[in-house]
Motif scaffolding. Sequence first.
Motif, PDB file in Angstrom:
ATOM      1  N   GLY A  14      56.866  76.281  54.453  1.00  0.00           N
ATOM      2  CA  GLY A  14      58.176  76.858  54.657  1.00  0.00           C
ATOM      3  C   GLY A  14      58.220  77.773  55.461  1.00  0.00           C
ATOM      4  N   GLY A  15      58.722  79.087  54.776  1.00  0.00           N
ATOM      5  CA  GLY A  15      59.184  80.310  55.311  1.00  0.00           C
ATOM      6  C   GLY A  15      58.095  81.239  55.276  1.00  0.00           C
ATOM      7  N   ALA A  16      57.014  81.502  55.073  1.00  0.00           N
ATOM      8  CA  ALA A  16      56.123  81.936  54.487  1.00  0.00           C
ATOM      9  C   ALA A  16      55.192  82.159  55.805  1.00  0.00           C
ATOM     10  CB  ALA A  16      55.685  81.406  53.423  1.00  0.00           C
ATOM     11  N   VAL A  17      55.711  80.808  56.282  1.00  0.00           N
ATOM     12  CA  VAL A  17      54.799  80.674  58.588  1.00  0.00           C
ATOM     13  C   VAL A  17      55.612  79.937  59.103  1.00  0.00           C
ATOM     14  CG1 VAL A  17      52.880  79.690  59.116  1.00  0.00           C
ATOM     15  CG2 VAL A  17      53.291  80.098  56.643  1.00  0.00           C
ATOM     16  N   PRO A  18      55.717  81.118  60.265  1.00  0.00           N
ATOM     17  CA  PRO A  18      56.922  80.449  61.271  1.00  0.00           C
ATOM     18  C   PRO A  18      56.416  79.302  61.980  1.00  0.00           C
ATOM     19  CG  PRO A  18      56.246  82.651  61.707  1.00  0.00           C
ATOM     20  CD  PRO A  18      55.768  82.894  60.630  1.00  0.00           C
ATOM     21  N   GLN A  19      57.274  78.257  62.177  1.00  0.00           N
ATOM     22  CA  GLN A  19      56.881  76.739  62.632  1.00  0.00           C
ATOM     23  C   GLN A  19      55.526  76.868  63.358  1.00  0.00           C
ATOM     24  OE1 GLN A  19      59.425  73.523  62.744  1.00  0.00           O
ATOM     25  NE2 GLN A  19      60.398  74.571  61.279  1.00  0.00           N
ATOM     26  N   GLU A  20      56.118  78.102  64.426  1.00  0.00           N
ATOM     27  CA  GLU A  20      55.340  78.300  66.424  1.00  0.00           C
ATOM     28  C   GLU A  20      54.464  78.195  65.340  1.00  0.00           C
ATOM     29  OE1 GLU A  20      57.521  82.190  65.677  1.00  0.00           O
ATOM     30  OE2 GLU A  20      57.488  80.325  65.200  1.00  0.00           O
ATOM     31  N   ARG A  21      53.313  78.650  64.097  1.00  0.00           N
ATOM     32  CA  ARG A  21      52.036  78.916  64.062  1.00  0.00           C
ATOM     33  C   ARG A  21      51.096  77.294  63.304  1.00  0.00           C
ATOM     34  NH1 ARG A  21      52.112  85.337  62.371  1.00  0.00           N
ATOM     35  NH2 ARG A  21      51.355  86.520  64.421  1.00  0.00           N
ATOM     36  N   TRP A  22      52.198  76.620  62.669  1.00  0.00           N
ATOM     37  CA  TRP A  22      51.461  75.423  62.342  1.00  0.00           C
ATOM     38  C   TRP A  22      50.923  74.422  62.513  1.00  0.00           C
ATOM     39  CZ3 TRP A  22      57.018  72.569  59.396  1.00  0.00           C
ATOM     40  CH2 TRP A  22      57.255  73.442  58.620  1.00  0.00           C
ATOM     41  N   GLY A  23      50.936  75.026  64.052  1.00  0.00           N
ATOM     42  CA  GLY A  23      49.485  74.235  65.215  1.00  0.00           C
ATOM     43  C   GLY A  23      48.568  74.554  64.459  1.00  0.00           C
ATOM     44  N   TRP A  24      48.043  75.959  63.398  1.00  0.00           N
ATOM     45  CA  TRP A  24      47.104  76.180  62.742  1.00  0.00           C
ATOM     46  C   TRP A  24      46.557  75.341  62.096  1.00  0.00           C
ATOM     47  CZ3 TRP A  24      42.206  78.897  64.527  1.00  0.00           C
ATOM     48  CH2 TRP A  24      42.930  80.179  66.094  1.00  0.00           C
ATOM     49  N   LEU A  25      47.313  74.188  61.611  1.00  0.00           N
ATOM     50  CA  LEU A  25      46.864  73.593  60.193  1.00  0.00           C
ATOM     51  C   LEU A  25      45.902  72.507  60.517  1.00  0.00           C
ATOM     52  CD1 LEU A  25      50.472  73.403  57.852  1.00  0.00           C
ATOM     53  CD2 LEU A  25      48.186  74.759  57.354  1.00  0.00           C
ATOM     54  N   THR A  26      45.477  71.926  61.827  1.00  0.00           N
ATOM     55  CA  THR A  26      44.137  71.632  62.008  1.00  0.00           C
ATOM     56  C   THR A  26      43.206  72.374  61.981  1.00  0.00           C
ATOM     57  OG1 THR A  26      45.996  69.613  63.097  1.00  0.00           O
ATOM     58  CG2 THR A  26      43.718  69.868  63.864  1.00  0.00           C
ATOM     59  N   LEU A  27      43.061  73.036  62.904  1.00  0.00           N
ATOM     60  CA  LEU A  27      42.061  73.717  62.467  1.00  0.00           C
ATOM     61  C   LEU A  27      42.084  74.121  61.339  1.00  0.00           C
ATOM     62  CD1 LEU A  27      43.153  75.661  66.134  1.00  0.00           C
ATOM     63  CD2 LEU A  27      41.750  73.588  66.232  1.00  0.00           C
ATOM     64  N   LEU A  28      42.249  75.242  60.508  1.00  0.00           N
ATOM     65  CA  LEU A  28      42.402  75.960  59.290  1.00  0.00           C
ATOM     66  C   LEU A  28      41.075  74.161  58.375  1.00  0.00           C
ATOM     67  CD1 LEU A  28      44.778  77.072  56.840  1.00  0.00           C
ATOM     68  CD2 LEU A  28      43.440  75.408  56.171  1.00  0.00           C
ATOM     69  N   ALA A  29      42.123  72.889  58.635  1.00  0.00           N
ATOM     70  CA  ALA A  29      41.309  71.732  58.222  1.00  0.00           C
ATOM     71  C   ALA A  29      39.983  72.475  58.652  1.00  0.00           C
ATOM     72  CB  ALA A  29      42.438  70.756  58.164  1.00  0.00           C
TER      73      ALA A  29
END
Length: 292
Positions: free
Chosen positions: A105-120
């Motif tokens: 949501g708004g807690a994280v800018p969408q341009e940083r969502w790509g980090w979710l793969t690395l986070l996983a």
Amino acid sequence: MTPSDASGAATPGPSEDRWSNLERPPLNAAALQRALVTGEGLWSSVEVVTATGSTNTDLAARAGELPEGAVLVAEEQTAGRGRLDRSWVAPARSGLFFSVLLKPGGAVPQERWGWLTLLAGVAVTTGLSRGAGVDTALKWPNDLLVNVGGSERKTGGILAERVADGVVLGIGLNVSLTAEELPVPEAGSLLLAKAAVTDREPLLKAVLRSLEQWYGDWRAAGGDPAASGLQEAYATHCATLGRHVRAELPGGRTLTGTAEAVDTDGRLVVRTAEDAHEAVGAGDVVHLRSVH
């Protein structure tokens, strides 16, 4: 799921007796729900299905009606997918095949969502270290590696897909595959890596709890990979860094050099023979040799 882009492992049909292999018992959905859905944490539901084509496809189709934290687990996938639409198939109950729905949501800018793969990837490696007693490493960006007889083998992978208001993360991990069941020689499993634990229920709980912790820290930091500790943790677990690599890039271009860092956008920074630095955001990376 099978590692890399290989498929073709013989798979029991979805209609087979679920108790036909007592060494691979089914997951206890009720126990998982009780352990993980506390009302205070991230996980809002845990559903286990006997078989499906792809947990990512199924969860993405329902993303608009489900709250964040929905978890879908399949005992068997018949049309599992990896990166670049590669197939991913394995015998029933031989691994962990699941997807989770995250809505930063708004807690994280969408341009940083790509980090979710690395986070996983970081969450799986740290979760397995605690839950399975086995060392795992990451091959950029989303492959999970184990050591089998001194050889680096892929034992799992991660696939992130955007949905309307979030991301579906799919994780596949070979747990009890034997050498005879591996589809390609470079594949691996926790069993072959001599993991102390191959019971899938505690492993799934360990991975999901690790994912909850890393996601919470990253989200609290506004998705900042440095402030959340994610960038440093990924570098620590990444077997690609320090290696001589070949990157096969979109458009047919090939880049070779030394993998030196993962930048703040999650891209792999490669130093070429001409001492130039190039950030790779997409493509296949092949480990060629260690750099001393």
